[in-house]
Design a protein around this motif. Sequence first.
Motif, short mmCIF file in Angstrom:
data_model
loop_
_atom_site.label_atom_id
_atom_site.label_comp_id
_atom_site.label_asym_id
_atom_site.label_seq_id
_atom_site.Cartn_x
_atom_site.Cartn_y
_atom_site.Cartn_z
N PRO A 146 14.93 -2.28 -41.49
CA PRO A 146 15.70 -3.53 -41.61
C PRO A 146 14.84 -4.78 -41.39
N ALA A 147 13.84 -4.67 -40.50
CA ALA A 147 12.97 -5.83 -40.28
C ALA A 147 12.15 -6.13 -41.54
N LEU A 148 11.65 -5.10 -42.18
CA LEU A 148 10.88 -5.29 -43.40
C LEU A 148 11.76 -5.83 -44.52
N THR A 149 13.00 -5.32 -44.61
CA THR A 149 13.93 -5.83 -45.63
C THR A 149 14.22 -7.32 -45.40
N GLY A 150 14.45 -7.70 -44.14
CA GLY A 150 14.70 -9.11 -43.83
C GLY A 150 13.51 -9.99 -44.15
N ALA A 151 12.29 -9.49 -43.85
CA ALA A 151 11.10 -10.28 -44.15
C ALA A 151 10.93 -10.47 -45.65
#
Length: 401
Positions: A146-151
Amino acid sequence: MTRFPRPHHDDVLIAVIGLLGGVLLWGLGLHTTAMRELMPSWVTLVPLAVMAFLELLRRSCPRAALLIGTAALIADQFTFGNLATVIMYTDLMYAAVVYGSPGAARRIPVITGLITVAMTFGALAWLRQPEALLIGVVTGLVSFAPALTGATLRNHRQAAEAARLRAQQTALLAEIDRNQAITAERARMARELHDMVANNLSAIAIHSTAALSIGEPKASADALAVIRENSVQGLSEMRRLIGLLRDSGGAGQEPAVAPALDGLDALLAQVRTVGSDSGLVFVLDDGREAGGGRLPAPVELAAYRIVQESLTNALKHASPGTVTVTLAHTDHTLTVGVTSPYGERPGPRAPGSGAGLVGMRERVTLLDGSLEAGPVTAADGTKIWQVRARLPAEDDTELYA
């Protein structure tokens, strides 16, 4: 008293769905961890409720929501566990990157990536079984993914915003260029209009005043003849300007010819007629070499207009005496000079607006030249008004070969 911002309606919807979904999973007895005999089953609802409340703060306080949510997720692992709690935590991780500060958006993917790698190797070292890799996979799905998707989403949004700002700046610059072009064209038209008609209208004003003030029929008739001549000349110049504005170089039409230095003799003949009653004598001292090459058209037009405006000012303000026009072309520079007697003059005179000097300076500035205009003391000690312009002038003969 600190007031929390009103949550977004989407955040309220996520919180309600997450809470109701978690309660449904708990009621059906679907859990994510082994049974915990030390505490009752309802304790699982506490981390779920906390996580649902944090969903209301995912936009307004993303950092605090993520920190408290991490603690709630860890606490959930010591209960029967609820899948809705884990899913809502992944959303908090995503929101912390998307809505958090730029620094947090850069750090969170790196930190979660390191945690995923550490959990993977730690589980392998502890359990020493291939199934330990699943712990790393679950950790990555819950935190790093999810962090990578948000970035990724944030980077796309920033790129879109930058493109929008560039488009706005391009449109603004285009509008500024358009306004500058319109302003420059208006200034050019104003200079041409002033230079074309000022000389003729000044002569008309002087001679009409003389015709009204002189009682002799012959003198009045001569003045009216000069007025008619200058009216016809001014009308011709105005027609030429209208032809320029209409771009009269179309089919079946001859292009309008701009005045050049070859027309100075005719210009001086005209002002001699106008200024004969004012005691003015006009002399042309052309120091250019015969057949010495053709000057660029903008330079010839500017030089002609400077001489024309200077002669017009002499007709308006000069005291009786000699008005001298000098031309010199040396070292790739055309020097234009006009001197006239400086002092009070008798008889009628036309009013001046100062626009002529402004127009001359604008013409010279556009050609990167220099202009000096003002009273000076001549060699014999008399006061004269001098206009001196220096214009860059490369030989343009080869362009017309």
